[in-house]
Scaffold this motif. Structure first.
Motif, mmCIF file in Angstrom:
data_model
loop_
_atom_site.group_PDB
_atom_site.id
_atom_site.type_symbol
_atom_site.label_atom_id
_atom_site.label_comp_id
_atom_site.label_asym_id
_atom_site.label_seq_id
_atom_site.Cartn_x
_atom_site.Cartn_y
_atom_site.Cartn_z
ATOM 1 N N LEU A 58 0.848 -1.258 -0.055
ATOM 2 C CA LEU A 58 0.045 0.072 0.179
ATOM 3 C C LEU A 58 0.910 1.203 -0.036
ATOM 4 C CD1 LEU A 58 -2.655 -0.898 2.302
ATOM 5 C CD2 LEU A 58 -3.031 -0.133 0.106
ATOM 6 N N ILE A 59 1.804 1.247 0.792
ATOM 7 C CA ILE A 59 2.747 2.513 0.845
ATOM 8 C C ILE A 59 3.586 2.699 -0.583
ATOM 9 C CG2 ILE A 59 4.812 3.531 2.110
ATOM 10 C CD1 ILE A 59 2.218 3.427 4.064
ATOM 11 N N VAL A 60 4.029 1.922 -0.832
ATOM 12 C CA VAL A 60 4.670 1.791 -2.246
ATOM 13 C C VAL A 60 3.779 2.508 -3.186
ATOM 14 C CG1 VAL A 60 6.442 0.911 -3.993
ATOM 15 C CG2 VAL A 60 6.638 0.364 -1.496
ATOM 16 N N LEU A 61 2.689 1.652 -3.515
ATOM 17 C CA LEU A 61 1.614 1.972 -4.418
ATOM 18 C C LEU A 61 1.110 3.454 -4.263
ATOM 19 C CD1 LEU A 61 -0.303 -1.522 -4.733
ATOM 20 C CD2 LEU A 61 0.873 -0.034 -6.486
ATOM 21 N N THR A 80 1.452 6.447 -20.025
ATOM 22 C CA THR A 80 1.328 6.925 -18.566
ATOM 23 C C THR A 80 -0.060 6.741 -17.951
ATOM 24 O OG1 THR A 80 3.101 8.608 -19.402
ATOM 25 C CG2 THR A 80 2.033 8.931 -17.108
ATOM 26 N N ARG A 81 -0.945 6.841 -18.740
ATOM 27 C CA ARG A 81 -2.320 6.685 -18.194
ATOM 28 C C ARG A 81 -2.508 5.181 -18.032
ATOM 29 N NH1 ARG A 81 -5.180 9.439 -22.023
ATOM 30 N NH2 ARG A 81 -5.287 7.728 -23.407
ATOM 31 N N SER A 82 -2.222 4.387 -18.661
ATOM 32 C CA SER A 82 -2.457 2.922 -18.447
ATOM 33 C C SER A 82 -1.553 2.437 -17.351
ATOM 34 C CB SER A 82 -2.092 1.962 -19.632
ATOM 35 O OG SER A 82 -0.597 2.170 -20.045
ATOM 36 N N MET A 83 -0.324 3.016 -17.155
ATOM 37 C CA MET A 83 0.288 2.726 -15.762
ATOM 38 C C MET A 83 -0.197 3.269 -14.604
ATOM 39 S SD MET A 83 2.824 0.643 -16.946
ATOM 40 C CE MET A 83 3.582 0.438 -15.587
ATOM 41 N N LEU A 84 -0.958 4.396 -14.830
ATOM 42 C CA LEU A 84 -1.584 4.829 -13.602
ATOM 43 C C LEU A 84 -2.850 3.935 -13.228
ATOM 44 C CD1 LEU A 84 -1.795 7.601 -11.523
ATOM 45 C CD2 LEU A 84 -3.108 8.659 -13.433
ATOM 46 N N VAL A 85 -3.796 3.497 -14.389
ATOM 47 C CA VAL A 85 -4.787 2.747 -14.338
ATOM 48 C C VAL A 85 -4.403 1.397 -13.635
ATOM 49 C CG1 VAL A 85 -6.530 1.374 -15.354
ATOM 50 C CG2 VAL A 85 -6.166 3.964 -15.905
ATOM 51 N N LEU A 86 -3.022 0.997 -13.933
ATOM 52 C CA LEU A 86 -2.646 -0.284 -13.388
ATOM 53 C C LEU A 86 -2.060 -0.194 -11.922
ATOM 54 C CD1 LEU A 86 -1.408 -3.205 -13.596
ATOM 55 C CD2 LEU A 86 0.607 -2.122 -14.279
ATOM 56 N N VAL A 88 -3.373 2.085 -9.965
ATOM 57 C CA VAL A 88 -4.778 2.245 -8.947
ATOM 58 C C VAL A 88 -5.440 0.674 -8.782
ATOM 59 C CG1 VAL A 88 -7.010 3.083 -9.029
ATOM 60 C CG2 VAL A 88 -5.100 4.666 -9.669
ATOM 61 N N ALA A 89 -5.376 -0.041 -9.763
ATOM 62 C CA ALA A 89 -5.825 -1.436 -9.640
ATOM 63 C C ALA A 89 -4.974 -2.249 -8.529
ATOM 64 C CB ALA A 89 -5.925 -2.218 -11.054
ATOM 65 N N VAL A 124 3.457 -9.597 -5.867
ATOM 66 C CA VAL A 124 2.957 -8.204 -6.081
ATOM 67 C C VAL A 124 3.914 -7.271 -5.695
ATOM 68 C CG1 VAL A 124 0.827 -6.760 -6.036
ATOM 69 C CG2 VAL A 124 0.656 -9.028 -6.406
ATOM 70 N N GLY A 125 4.325 -7.274 -4.597
ATOM 71 C CA GLY A 125 5.092 -6.373 -3.983
ATOM 72 C C GLY A 125 6.442 -6.187 -4.728
ATOM 73 N N VAL A 126 6.870 -7.237 -5.229
ATOM 74 C CA VAL A 126 8.315 -7.234 -6.176
ATOM 75 C C VAL A 126 7.810 -6.384 -7.588
ATOM 76 C CG1 VAL A 126 9.741 -8.666 -7.239
ATOM 77 C CG2 VAL A 126 9.370 -9.258 -5.180
ATOM 78 N N GLY A 127 6.807 -6.695 -8.105
ATOM 79 C CA GLY A 127 6.511 -6.238 -9.213
ATOM 80 C C GLY A 127 6.224 -4.528 -8.855
ATOM 81 N N ILE A 128 5.721 -4.213 -7.854
ATOM 82 C CA ILE A 128 5.215 -2.943 -7.459
ATOM 83 C C ILE A 128 6.810 -2.076 -7.156
ATOM 84 C CG2 ILE A 128 4.387 -1.215 -5.803
ATOM 85 C CD1 ILE A 128 2.196 -3.359 -4.848
ATOM 86 N N VAL A 129 7.592 -2.720 -6.556
ATOM 87 C CA VAL A 129 8.948 -1.977 -6.428
ATOM 88 C C VAL A 129 9.557 -1.799 -8.062
ATOM 89 C CG1 VAL A 129 11.239 -2.328 -5.415
ATOM 90 C CG2 VAL A 129 9.119 -2.751 -3.916
ATOM 91 N N VAL A 130 9.586 -2.757 -8.505
ATOM 92 C CA VAL A 130 10.082 -2.363 -10.026
ATOM 93 C C VAL A 130 9.490 -1.600 -10.714
ATOM 94 C CG1 VAL A 130 10.151 -3.802 -12.359
ATOM 95 C CG2 VAL A 130 10.884 -4.949 -10.267
#
Length: 137
Positions: A58-61, A80-86, A88-89, A124-130
């Motif tokens: 949550l914090i990293v997102l 950029t818009r699609s990365m923003l939507v991803l 948020v999801a 999911v956390g690893v993906g978020i950090v990447v």
């Protein structure tokens, strides 16, 4: 090279802050009531791990979304818009899988999958950090 190092340092700082917040969240978790399956100590340990990982995510997102909003303001395009939507999801995924959110809506944290309760959240956390690192470079 300097920009890469600064992005790596910034990502490390964000990950460290999120880890501390996740650990702090686990300290607030009291002992859960006994469940009809498995030893209660195992249940508490698994819920604590899930709470740590989902709070970290949550914090990293939140910081990742802030980064993408800033990027989108400067460069409004489909990527950029699609990365923003991803992002948020993923934020909604992390939010709804946090044990505190379940407790807020009156559900008790139950475990019937053992370590599979939190392993998907680690990936999911690893993906978020990447994603966060990539948004800084």
């Amino acid at each position: 090279m300097t920009r890469e190092r600064s992005a790596l340092v910034k990502t490390g700082i964000v990950a460290a802050v999120a880890a501390v917040a996740g650990y702090a969240a686990t300290l607030t978790l009291g002992r859960t009531p006994p469940f009809p399956f498995g030893p209660p100590e195992l249940l508490v340990a698994l819920v604590r791990i899930q709470l740590f990982v989902t709070t970290f995510n949550l914090i990293v997102l939140v910081l990742l979304i802030r980064s993408y909003v800033s990027l989108y303001r400067g460069l409004p395009n489909k990527y950029t818009r699609s990365m923003l939507v991803l992002s948020v999801a993923l934020l909604l995924y992390a939010l709804t899988s946090n044990p505190y959110v379940a407790a807020l809506f009156g559900f008790s944290p139950g475990v019937d999958l053992g370590p599979f309760l939190f392993i998907p959240h680690v990936f999911v956390g690893v993906g978020i950090v990447v994603l966060f690192y990539q948004s800084q470079t």
